[in-house]
Design a protein around this motif. Structure first.
Motif, mmCIF file in Angstrom:
data_model
loop_
_atom_site.group_PDB
_atom_site.id
_atom_site.type_symbol
_atom_site.label_atom_id
_atom_site.label_comp_id
_atom_site.label_asym_id
_atom_site.label_seq_id
_atom_site.Cartn_x
_atom_site.Cartn_y
_atom_site.Cartn_z
ATOM 1 N N TRP A 28 8.726 5.511 -10.694
ATOM 2 C CA TRP A 28 7.966 5.809 -9.486
ATOM 3 C C TRP A 28 7.625 4.570 -8.655
ATOM 4 C CZ3 TRP A 28 7.332 10.413 -7.371
ATOM 5 C CH2 TRP A 28 7.517 11.544 -8.172
ATOM 6 N N ILE A 29 7.745 3.383 -9.241
ATOM 7 C CA ILE A 29 7.324 2.158 -8.550
ATOM 8 C C ILE A 29 8.037 2.021 -7.205
ATOM 9 C CG2 ILE A 29 7.311 -0.375 -8.668
ATOM 10 C CD1 ILE A 29 6.988 -0.044 -11.747
ATOM 11 N N ASP A 30 7.228 1.732 -6.168
ATOM 12 C CA ASP A 30 7.673 1.525 -4.779
ATOM 13 C C ASP A 30 8.173 2.787 -4.087
ATOM 14 O OD1 ASP A 30 6.936 -1.149 -4.704
ATOM 15 O OD2 ASP A 30 8.863 -1.810 -5.521
ATOM 16 N N ARG A 31 7.939 3.946 -4.681
ATOM 17 C CA ARG A 31 8.321 5.193 -4.017
ATOM 18 C C ARG A 31 7.147 5.735 -3.222
ATOM 19 N NH1 ARG A 31 11.324 8.908 -8.390
ATOM 20 N NH2 ARG A 31 11.099 10.412 -6.708
ATOM 21 N N GLU A 32 7.457 6.365 -2.099
ATOM 22 C CA GLU A 32 6.431 7.016 -1.287
ATOM 23 C C GLU A 32 6.215 8.425 -1.835
ATOM 24 O OE1 GLU A 32 6.406 8.228 3.243
ATOM 25 O OE2 GLU A 32 6.456 6.034 3.015
ATOM 26 N N ASP A 47 0.560 -5.904 -20.268
ATOM 27 C CA ASP A 47 0.588 -7.266 -19.712
ATOM 28 C C ASP A 47 -0.299 -7.448 -18.490
ATOM 29 O OD1 ASP A 47 2.414 -8.100 -21.683
ATOM 30 O OD2 ASP A 47 4.106 -7.358 -20.480
ATOM 31 N N GLY A 48 -1.409 -6.692 -18.412
ATOM 32 C CA GLY A 48 -2.338 -6.840 -17.298
ATOM 33 C C GLY A 48 -1.999 -6.021 -16.066
ATOM 34 N N TYR A 49 -0.928 -5.224 -16.117
ATOM 35 C CA TYR A 49 -0.488 -4.449 -14.960
ATOM 36 C C TYR A 49 -0.833 -2.977 -15.068
ATOM 37 C CZ TYR A 49 2.155 -8.357 -13.092
ATOM 38 O OH TYR A 49 2.511 -9.565 -12.550
ATOM 39 N N VAL A 50 -1.067 -2.372 -13.896
ATOM 40 C CA VAL A 50 -1.270 -0.924 -13.789
ATOM 41 C C VAL A 50 -0.324 -0.382 -12.739
ATOM 42 C CG1 VAL A 50 -3.708 -0.947 -14.470
ATOM 43 C CG2 VAL A 50 -3.109 -1.125 -12.036
ATOM 44 N N ILE A 51 -0.133 0.915 -12.771
ATOM 45 C CA ILE A 51 0.587 1.613 -11.712
ATOM 46 C C ILE A 51 -0.440 2.547 -11.076
ATOM 47 C CG2 ILE A 51 1.427 3.433 -13.240
ATOM 48 C CD1 ILE A 51 3.997 3.505 -11.555
ATOM 49 N N ASN A 52 -0.436 2.594 -9.743
ATOM 50 C CA ASN A 52 -1.382 3.452 -9.031
ATOM 51 C C ASN A 52 -0.842 3.767 -7.646
ATOM 52 O OD1 ASN A 52 -3.747 1.458 -7.270
ATOM 53 N ND2 ASN A 52 -1.919 0.634 -8.202
ATOM 54 N N VAL A 53 -1.465 4.744 -6.988
ATOM 55 C CA VAL A 53 -1.052 5.069 -5.622
ATOM 56 C C VAL A 53 -1.903 4.275 -4.639
ATOM 57 C CG1 VAL A 53 -0.078 7.340 -6.132
ATOM 58 C CG2 VAL A 53 -2.486 7.155 -5.581
ATOM 59 N N THR A 54 -1.243 3.750 -3.611
ATOM 60 C CA THR A 54 -1.903 2.942 -2.584
ATOM 61 C C THR A 54 -1.511 3.498 -1.216
ATOM 62 O OG1 THR A 54 -0.062 1.397 -2.383
ATOM 63 C CG2 THR A 54 -1.719 0.882 -4.053
ATOM 64 N N ILE A 83 -9.307 6.418 0.643
ATOM 65 C CA ILE A 83 -9.810 6.648 1.991
ATOM 66 C C ILE A 83 -8.657 6.627 2.999
ATOM 67 C CG2 ILE A 83 -11.393 5.825 3.791
ATOM 68 C CD1 ILE A 83 -12.774 6.841 1.173
ATOM 69 N N ALA A 84 -7.836 5.574 2.981
ATOM 70 C CA ALA A 84 -6.723 5.482 3.924
ATOM 71 C C ALA A 84 -5.709 6.587 3.683
ATOM 72 C CB ALA A 84 -6.049 4.114 3.812
ATOM 73 N N SER A 85 -5.451 6.907 2.419
ATOM 74 C CA SER A 85 -4.450 7.915 2.097
ATOM 75 C C SER A 85 -4.868 9.304 2.550
ATOM 76 C CB SER A 85 -4.180 7.929 0.592
ATOM 77 O OG SER A 85 -3.634 6.693 0.196
ATOM 78 N N ILE A 86 -6.177 9.550 2.607
ATOM 79 C CA ILE A 86 -6.671 10.852 3.068
ATOM 80 C C ILE A 86 -6.134 11.125 4.467
ATOM 81 C CG2 ILE A 86 -8.742 12.049 3.914
ATOM 82 C CD1 ILE A 86 -10.234 10.733 1.554
ATOM 83 N N LYS A 106 0.053 10.290 2.877
ATOM 84 C CA LYS A 106 1.152 9.675 2.146
ATOM 85 C C LYS A 106 0.588 8.480 1.385
ATOM 86 C CE LYS A 106 4.804 10.772 5.401
ATOM 87 N NZ LYS A 106 5.714 10.251 6.391
ATOM 88 N N ALA A 107 1.213 8.193 0.258
ATOM 89 C CA ALA A 107 0.822 7.019 -0.519
ATOM 90 C C ALA A 107 2.071 6.395 -1.102
ATOM 91 C CB ALA A 107 -0.145 7.422 -1.625
ATOM 92 N N LYS A 108 1.932 5.165 -1.554
ATOM 93 C CA LYS A 108 3.048 4.470 -2.184
ATOM 94 C C LYS A 108 2.622 4.115 -3.606
ATOM 95 C CE LYS A 108 6.613 1.206 -1.081
ATOM 96 N NZ LYS A 108 7.094 0.245 -0.110
ATOM 97 N N VAL A 109 3.534 4.284 -4.530
ATOM 98 C CA VAL A 109 3.260 3.943 -5.922
ATOM 99 C C VAL A 109 3.518 2.452 -6.087
ATOM 100 C CG1 VAL A 109 3.879 4.383 -8.319
ATOM 101 C CG2 VAL A 109 3.919 6.259 -6.653
ATOM 102 N N LYS A 110 2.513 1.748 -6.604
ATOM 103 C CA LYS A 110 2.624 0.298 -6.752
ATOM 104 C C LYS A 110 2.297 -0.122 -8.171
ATOM 105 C CE LYS A 110 2.786 -2.127 -3.246
ATOM 106 N NZ LYS A 110 3.976 -2.819 -2.795
#
Length: 169
Positions: free
Chosen positions: A99-103, A30-37, A50-53, A57-61
């Motif tokens: 995993w969504i919204d987990r750090e 439906d046009g959605y992906v899951i990725n780390v941000t 770059i920011a996660s380096i 830490k990253a958040k799954v979105k």
């Protein structure tokens, strides 16, 4: 949107071409992906790795593919299917949703966005990008060591030949 006529299916790996690296996401449907941000909610998705380096830490979105891609080119790239067996699609999506919204911890070489999505798809985190970076760094360090050794040897030869010249003059 910078797409290349790819038609992702749920569970597909999406490779997004950033300026200096590739960002990876997993297509959910439906046009959605899951990725780390980045953990910093205010950071735009284009600066994910770059920011996660720096934060480690990253958040799954879960986000719209078009928002994650922006103006960059992307395509479906299930390249590891040749060497790894994908999980059933339903299982991939169920795992991803947990995993969504987990750090999560983030490490550009050992636990990056590509590792994350391949772990979901195959049950094992893999990243050619990280492997190539490590191999490149190892080669560069090896090259520096070889150049240093060569310089030391040449310096030693030149010192020895100077002594020889003085001895005979």
């Amino acid at each position: 949107m910078g797409q290349d006529n790819s038609h992702p299916q749920p569970g597909d790996l999406i490779e997004i071409y950033r300026e200096f690296y590739q960002h990876w996401a997993l297509y959910m449907g439906d046009g959605y992906v899951i990725n780390v941000t980045p953990v910093d909610e205010g950071a735009p998705s284009l600066s994910v790795s770059i920011a996660s380096i720096f934060t480690r830490k990253a958040k799954v979105k879960k986000q719209l593919l078009k928002e994650v891609v922006g103006n960059d080119k992307w395509h479906v790239n299930n390249k590891y299917d040749r060497s790894h067996t994908p999980r059933p699609v339903g299982e991939i999506i169920r795992l991803a949703e947990r995993w969504i919204d987990r750090e999560v911890p983030y490490d550009v070489l050992a636990n990056n966005c590509e590792h994350f999505v391949t772990m979901l798809r195959y049950g094992e985190g893999v990243s050619d990008q990280a492997t190539n970076a490590v191999d490149g760094a190892t080669a560069a360090v090896g090259g520096i060591i070889l150049v240093g050794l060569a310089a030391a040897v040449l310096k030693g030869f030149s010192r020895d030949s100077s002594r020889e010249e003085r001895r005979y003059h």
